[in-house]
Structures are given as structure tokens and as C-alpha cells.
Design a protein around this motif. Structure first.
Motif, PDB file in Angstrom:
ATOM      1  N   ARG A   1     -14.663  -5.888   2.421  1.00  0.00           N
ATOM      2  CA  ARG A   1     -14.323  -6.709   1.261  1.00  0.00           C
ATOM      3  C   ARG A   1     -13.481  -7.931   1.598  1.00  0.00           C
ATOM      4  N   GLU A   2     -12.805  -7.901   2.730  1.00  0.00           N
ATOM      5  CA  GLU A   2     -11.981  -9.046   3.107  1.00  0.00           C
ATOM      6  C   GLU A   2     -11.921  -9.184   4.618  1.00  0.00           C
TER       7      GLU A   2
ATOM      8  N   LEU B   1       0.855  -1.187   0.000  1.00  0.00           N
ATOM      9  CA  LEU B   1       0.000   0.000   0.000  1.00  0.00           C
ATOM     10  C   LEU B   1       0.890   1.236   0.000  1.00  0.00           C
TER      11      LEU B   1
ATOM     12  N   TYR C   1      -7.361   2.383   5.214  1.00  0.00           N
ATOM     13  CA  TYR C   1      -8.167   1.180   5.444  1.00  0.00           C
ATOM     14  C   TYR C   1      -9.620   1.559   5.718  1.00  0.00           C
TER      15      TYR C   1
ATOM     16  N   SER D   1     -11.294   3.385   2.517  1.00  0.00           N
ATOM     17  CA  SER D   1     -11.551   2.495   1.378  1.00  0.00           C
ATOM     18  C   SER D   1     -12.611   1.449   1.672  1.00  0.00           C
TER      19      SER D   1
ATOM     20  N   SER E   1      -6.922  -8.247   6.353  1.00  0.00           N
ATOM     21  CA  SER E   1      -6.122  -7.460   5.413  1.00  0.00           C
ATOM     22  C   SER E   1      -4.666  -7.486   5.868  1.00  0.00           C
TER      23      SER E   1
ATOM     24  N   LEU F   1     -12.110  -1.299   3.286  1.00  0.00           N
ATOM     25  CA  LEU F   1     -11.475  -2.584   3.010  1.00  0.00           C
ATOM     26  C   LEU F   1     -12.026  -3.703   3.888  1.00  0.00           C
ATOM     27  N   ASN F   2     -12.434  -3.353   5.111  1.00  0.00           N
ATOM     28  CA  ASN F   2     -12.935  -4.381   6.027  1.00  0.00           C
ATOM     29  C   ASN F   2     -14.195  -5.067   5.511  1.00  0.00           C
TER      30      ASN F   2
END
Length: 418
Positions: free
Chosen positions: A98-99, A39, A90, A93, A102, A95-96
Motif C-alpha cells: 500500500r505504500e 503503531l 507490517y 497487514s 512506511s 503494508l508494503n
């Protein structure tokens, strides 16, 4: 008047820049094996991000940040560390969502206004790893093992690993209360000014002060591990058990602390006996409340940071890469053929340069010697007439002539054997 570089900011030529490239490439290789992806975050963030993540009472926020207003009057700061920016990215975006877990790593420059010293500059560089989304002690252990493998892949040997457990929101308040009671019995005038202030604002940080007087006064202070609740003890024991399977040089260090409330459980530091008093080369720990404190979801995390300048001190000049060839083109015909051959050598993966000057032969050979190359290739009028090249091994002095078409295989074999 010549413009000079700013104090605490360094220009890096080889071999120093080679060392940094080597560290970055090694990190991408080792971390990639564990599923970490790179990142890249901005160098500049809103000041509030660091005030909330690092803490208002820390020396970094109070004394060391490069902070300035932009044209709209907003307070901006050159990043003094990487984790806060990673957490912001994080959260922003999503992100949590989507996955589940991380795994992120970053490299790059950080900025702190402090007294420059060996291995510590005002612009310094870090490699950071963050594993977000799991409370498992296996994540703590795997992160530490990955860090040690990275350091060993660089060739570092004189390393030690220090660990402690900070407990959690349930058990650490009992430790803080016991520590405060102990510190109230200490003569504040005998503490350094920073520790005298920290007794009220951030008492855990008194434990990791490096001043001999403060350390002596806290030798008998309460120990965090004695106050860990059963869940925190079980977590830490699992981390230790996993690390022992790797035969790592473990040492429990009761002074190893993080002073902010969202840090919890495992904390660790890698030290070296080869760089003097400032011995830490990497450190990290678990921060299960950090993302939530910045306005994000309640997601646990664990991570570490490596100081690249510190690592470079341990690496020395070993990263210097020797050129494979220096190619001399003599007179017009020789230079044209040398230029073409140089491109072919580089396309085949060999490293080197050719002369652009038209000096005498002895002067050009001195340039070849100064380049540090393994081989000097010479194409003069005689060689050009026959499409040959003369190749001289600059260490042994051995010399031979061959067709230019054979030079690539000859150099590849010669550099592989050196």
C-alpha cells in the motif's frame, strides 16, 4: 500478608509518570514532523517470532525472555523488544503493497528477566522507530537526526553519537573470516564465559563485550570499516556527510556491532556521560534482511530504540507539573460555589483541585500548601454572599479579593508570569 510488587517491576507516581508522559508526547510531536505514524502492537507474541528475529544464540532468547505455554500448549512470550512485533504487523497487514516507504513508531513496556539495576528493570519501556522500504543512506541520516532532535527537545545535552558500518552480505563474510582467525589466536580461557562461547556461535558480539579483559584482548582485532566493499563505503560516507551538516558529535566506534546476519551497513548508538557505566540511551541501525527472514517480502529497513528509564534518569524530576490552584470551599454555600468555580477553571485549561474535607481553616490551608499549587482560592460565607473569591499567591503571600467571574483571567495571567 500484604501483596507486594514483583521485583524488577515498578509503580510510577509523579514526577516519574510525568516524565514518561512528557517523553511520549515529545516523541509524537517530533516524529510526526517526519511523517512517522504510531503503531500499537500486542504485549504477547508467539515465541518463535523472537527466536527468529533476535536469534537463538542471543542472551535475550536463551536467558531473559518471559516465556510460557497457553492453554493449547503454544509457546508465548512477553515481548522483550518492539521491532519483531512491528515487523510481524507490517508483514501481516500487507503494508508494503500500500505504500512505498512506511514510517512507524511505537511506545510501551517490554519484559526481560535480568538483574534489576539503575535504569534497567524487568519491565522496562521503549520508544521505537522503524523506516521500512528504502535502502537510501539519506533514510539512515534522517532517522539519526530525528533521534537527536527528539533527545534535544527533551532538554538533554551531554550526549555523544557513535557510528559504525557493518558492511553487507558481500563484504562482511571476509571480515568474519579475518575476525575468527584473530580470535583463534586468543587464549579462550582469558575470555569471559559468554565470549568464549560466542567465538564459535556469534563472533562479532565478542567485540562489544564490556568486560575489561575481553576488551583488552580484542584491542587489535580487525576493524569492520577496513573490510567494507566500495558500495558500503559510499553508503556510510553519505550518512556521515549528511550528519556533519547538522554539527552532531560524531565518533566512529569499531566495536559497535550487531551480531545477526540481516543487520548491515549503518549502526549507531547515542550515549550519555551522566548515567554511569550503562551509558547507552538509544541505539539502532539498518536491517535490510530482517523482514525477509520472518517470511515477509525482501524489504529494507532501518530503525532505533530508546530506553525510557535511561532517559528518565537524565531528565530527573524536571517534568513535575505544578498545579495552578487549590480551591477551598468553606461551609455549605462556599463549597457549592467552589465546586462550580473549579469546573469553570478546569474548562479554561487551568489545573487544580478543591477540598472535599470539612476541617478547620488552618488544616485546609496546610492541604493547599502541600498540593504545591501556585494559588489558593478561598470561598467562605462572606465571599459566597457577594459571589467573590479570595485569591492568595502561595509563594509571595500576596492576597486579593475579586468577583468569581474575574478569577479565570487573573489565574491565567498569574500562571503565565510564574
Amino acid at each position: 500478608m500484604n501483596i507486594a510488587r514483583i521485583k524488577g517491576f515498578a509503580d510510577m507516581f509523579p514526577p516519574q509518570s510525568d516524565n514518561f508522559t512528557r517523553m511520549e508526547n515529545c516523541a509524537r510531536d517530533i516524529f510526526g514532523r517526519y511523517g512517522f505514524v504510531e503503531l500499537r502492537t500486542p504485549l504477547v507474541e508467539f515465541t518463535e517470532l523472537f527466536q527468529r528475529s533476535i536469534g537463538e544464540e542471543t542472551d535475550v532468547v536463551q536467558k531473559e525472555m518471559y516465556t510460557f505455554p497457553d492453554r493449547k500448549g503454544r509457546s508465548l512470550t512477553l515481548r522483550p523488544e518492539a521491532t519483531a512485533g512491528v515487523m510481524r504487523a507490517y508483514i501481516e497487514s500487507g503494508l508494503n503493497s500500500r505504500e512505498a516507504v512506511s514510517r512507524l513508531f511505537t511506545t510501551g513496556p517490554m519484559f526481560r528477566y535480568e538483574r534489576p539495576q539503575k535504569g534497567r528493570m524487568r519491565q522496562f519501556h521503549q520508544i521505537n522507530c522503524e523506516c521500512l522500504g528504502t535502502q537510501s543512506p539519506l533514510a539512515d541520516a534522517e532517522l539519526i537526526i530525528m533521534l537527536m532532535r527528539f533527545l534535544r527537545a527533551l532538554g538533554l545535552k551531554d550526549l555523544g553519537l557513535k557510528l559504525n558500518s557493518l558492511g553487507c552480505a558481500e563484504c562482511r563474510p571476509r571480515f568474519k573470516e579475518a575476525l575468527l582467525e584473530y580470535l583463534r589466536g586468543v587464549d579462550r580461557n582469558a575470555l569471559c564465559p559468554d565470549c568464549a562461547r560466542r567465538v564459535d556461535s556469534n563472533p562479532l558480539r565478542v567485540l562489544d563485550c564490556k568486560q575489561p579483559g575481553c576488551r583488552a584482548l580484542t584491542d587489535n582485532a580487525p576493524k569492520l570499516l577496513d573490510y567494507n566493499c566500495p558500495e558500503c563505503k559510499a553508503h556510510f560516507e553519505t550518512v556521515l556527510e549528511m550528519l556533519r551538516t547538522e554539527d552532531l558529535p560524531l565518533e566512529l566506534d569499531h566495536r559497535l556491532v550487531r551480531g545477526l546476519d540481516y543487520y548491515c551497513r549503518t549502526t549507531f548508538e547515542v550515549v550519555s556521560g551522566s548515567i554511569g557505566a550503562q551509558s547507552a540511551v538509544a541505539g539502532g541501525g539498518r536491517y535490510d534482511g530482517l523482514i525477509k527472514s520472518l517470511g515477509g517480502p525482501d524489504v529494507p529497513g532501518v530503525g532505533f530504540a530508546c530506553g525510557m528509564e535511561r532517559l528518565a534518569l537524565l531528565l530527573g524530576d524536571d517534568a513535575e507539573t505544578r498545579p495552578d490552584f487549590y480551591l477551598l470551599g468553606l461551609e455549605e454555600a462556599g463549597r457549592a460555589q467552589a465546586f462550580a468555580l473549579a469546573q469553570k477553571l478546569r474548562a479554561a485549561g487551568l489545573r487544580g483541585e478543591m477540598n472535599f474535607s470539612t476541617g478547620g481553616f488552618k488544616s485546609l490551608m496546610r492541604q493547599a500548601g502541600k498540593s504545591g499549587a501556585r494559588f489558593c482560592l478561598i470561598i467562605g460565607p462572606d465571599e459566597a454572599a457577594q459571589n467573590n473569591v479570595t485569591i492568595k499567591h502561595l509563594d509571595s503571600g500576596e492576597q486579593r479579593s475579586m468577583p468569581q467571574a474575574d478569577a479565570i483571567l487573573y489565574l491565567q495571567a498569574g500562571t503565565a508570569n510564574d
